[in-house]
Design an enzyme around this catalytic site. Sequence first.
Site, PDB file in Angstrom:
ATOM      1  N   LYS A   1      -2.160   6.943  23.084  1.00 27.42           N
ATOM      2  CA  LYS A   1      -2.824   6.318  21.942  1.00 27.42           C
ATOM      3  C   LYS A   1      -1.954   5.213  21.361  1.00 27.42           C
ATOM      4  CE  LYS A   1      -5.661   7.680  17.971  1.00 27.42           C
ATOM      5  NZ  LYS A   1      -5.380   6.550  17.089  1.00 27.42           N
TER       6      LYS A   1
ATOM      7  N   GLU B   1      -1.995  -2.222   9.619  1.00 23.91           N
ATOM      8  CA  GLU B   1      -1.809  -1.169   8.615  1.00 23.91           C
ATOM      9  C   GLU B   1      -0.677  -1.524   7.653  1.00 23.91           C
ATOM     10  OE1 GLU B   1      -1.321   2.279  11.054  1.00 23.91           O
ATOM     11  OE2 GLU B   1      -3.399   2.204  11.750  1.00 23.91           O
TER      12      GLU B   1
ATOM     13  N   SER C   1       0.629   8.074  18.475  1.00 18.95           N
ATOM     14  CA  SER C   1       0.384   9.454  18.079  1.00 18.95           C
ATOM     15  C   SER C   1       1.468  10.361  18.633  1.00 18.95           C
ATOM     16  CB  SER C   1      -0.977   9.922  18.595  1.00 18.95           C
ATOM     17  OG  SER C   1      -1.157  11.309  18.369  1.00 18.95           O
ATOM     18  N   SER C   2       1.801  11.395  17.862  1.00 20.32           N
ATOM     19  CA  SER C   2       2.774  12.380  18.311  1.00 20.32           C
ATOM     20  C   SER C   2       2.116  13.491  19.122  1.00 20.32           C
ATOM     21  CB  SER C   2       3.498  12.991  17.100  1.00 20.32           C
ATOM     22  OG  SER C   2       2.561  13.649  16.258  1.00 20.32           O
TER      23      SER C   2
ATOM     24  N   ASN D   1      17.970 -14.878 -24.220  1.00 16.28           N
ATOM     25  CA  ASN D   1      16.547 -15.099 -24.416  1.00 16.28           C
ATOM     26  C   ASN D   1      16.027 -16.372 -23.767  1.00 16.28           C
ATOM     27  OD1 ASN D   1      16.832 -12.819 -25.912  1.00 16.28           O
ATOM     28  ND2 ASN D   1      16.399 -13.762 -27.908  1.00 16.28           N
TER      29      ASN D   1
ATOM     30  N   ASN E   1      -1.999   2.292  18.115  1.00 12.67           N
ATOM     31  CA  ASN E   1      -2.674   1.987  16.854  1.00 12.67           C
ATOM     32  C   ASN E   1      -2.388   0.564  16.374  1.00 12.67           C
ATOM     33  OD1 ASN E   1      -3.697   4.607  16.726  1.00 12.67           O
ATOM     34  ND2 ASN E   1      -1.869   5.369  15.684  1.00 12.67           N
TER      35      ASN E   1
ATOM     36  N   HIS F   1     -22.416  -6.944   6.791  1.00 10.05           N
ATOM     37  CA  HIS F   1     -22.709  -5.581   6.320  1.00 10.05           C
ATOM     38  C   HIS F   1     -22.373  -4.538   7.390  1.00 10.05           C
ATOM     39  CE1 HIS F   1     -25.007  -7.250   2.865  1.00 10.05           C
ATOM     40  NE2 HIS F   1     -25.408  -8.141   3.763  1.00 10.05           N
TER      41      HIS F   1
END
Length: 460
Positions: free
Chosen positions: A322, A329, A316-317, A139, A324, A186
Amino acid sequence: MEFRIESDTMGEVKVPADKYWGAQTERSRNNFKIGKEKMPIELIRAFAYVKQAAAKVNHKLGDLSEAKKNAIITICREILNGTLDEHFPLVVWQTGSGTQSNMNVNEVIANKGNKWLEEIGESERLHPNDDVNKAQSSNDTFPTAMHIAAYMEVVNQLIPAIKVLRDTFKEKEKEFWDVVKIGRTHLQDATPLTLGQEISGWRAMLDKSLAMIEESSQKLLNLALGGTAVGTGINTDPEFPEESAKQIAEDTGHPFQTSDNKFHALTSHDEMVYVHGALKALAADLMKIANDIRWLASGPRSGIGEIAIPENEPGSSIMPGKVNPTQSEALTMIATQIVGNDATIGFAASQGNFELNVFKPVIIYNFLQSVKLLTEGILSFNNNCAVGITANEEAIKQNVERSLMLVTALNPYIGYERAAKIAKHAFKENSTLKEAALQLGYLTEEEFDKWVVPANMVNK
């Protein structure tokens, strides 16, 4: 597999012959086959500091022999060196006090220590409870190990990582200080600033988070050791709490001290909640920074595209070429995990009854996971994204020239309402601000060129 027989107060247990744990560890292995989340090795190493310090102090106080002290210290050093990691198999989902992990450490130290004593020709033998756990309870040792592990990981791992990314932004801030770009609020066009000024905001976020983490982490320097079962310190020498804290401070190189109220130290984990709150604040800032960067780098032809980030892997597959913003992420996913961990830690810290919080394992597991994810996520983001940020000055220039919010510079000269009419007219007619201003007859070309200068609108 070969087995040996170990015993505890409940009887005999078969234990794998090549492992140093004992009966209580084996019972926990068999009774809590839950999940894959193991007790963090950082916590086990923190326990080694606790057991080592306790042995030194118990010997100093005349309660432990020289041979037993040396055996405990020897095995604790092996634990700290990482050579015994395989002997700590228990999962997080066990007793809420962490008793079984405390006993796991006690048993490994005792069994390996006895082998060491035998090898050097000593007749004495260690007992996991009577010697390794002398003047201690699960404890008070578990929360002590929690604080040691949490503090050392924050100070030795996370804080240096934050400084690395902060320093990268400092360099980018200087590099792009004079690159005038359009601001956005904004998600709409706003008045200009420089790219360096924008990055300075990211840098300041890290400075602030760093300061909050450094300040809050000082609360972890308070140690529960010496409170034993309920905070009264039963079965300890009156000098043990302070002496053991001093010893831990000496062994770790960090200014740990004994808690001034052991009843609080056993039953409350508000300090862990407080520090993790600062980690959540860091995660919130990292979410903001990573999102800003991926927005600014969006495109390459149909987005904002004002900065470029490193191209690390195909994105991308199915879509050739592409790429990313994968580092953003990953970092934003980490931020969501930290927010979830914070909810778990906060709720767990509110639980337990009377003299003991019994959610300790899940608190330290989530805390250390947050520190590890933040540390590694920050370094990955820095090395694979932030250091490679470049400015697309052509896109930046075009966006500034096309922005309607440059009209704000005219407010002091023609007033808000006339300036608004110029902006709306330019938008409606798909013309420039200058063309709209001249068409409406609100000012001359010379006045427009004198008053609407983006570089003069950033107050550098």
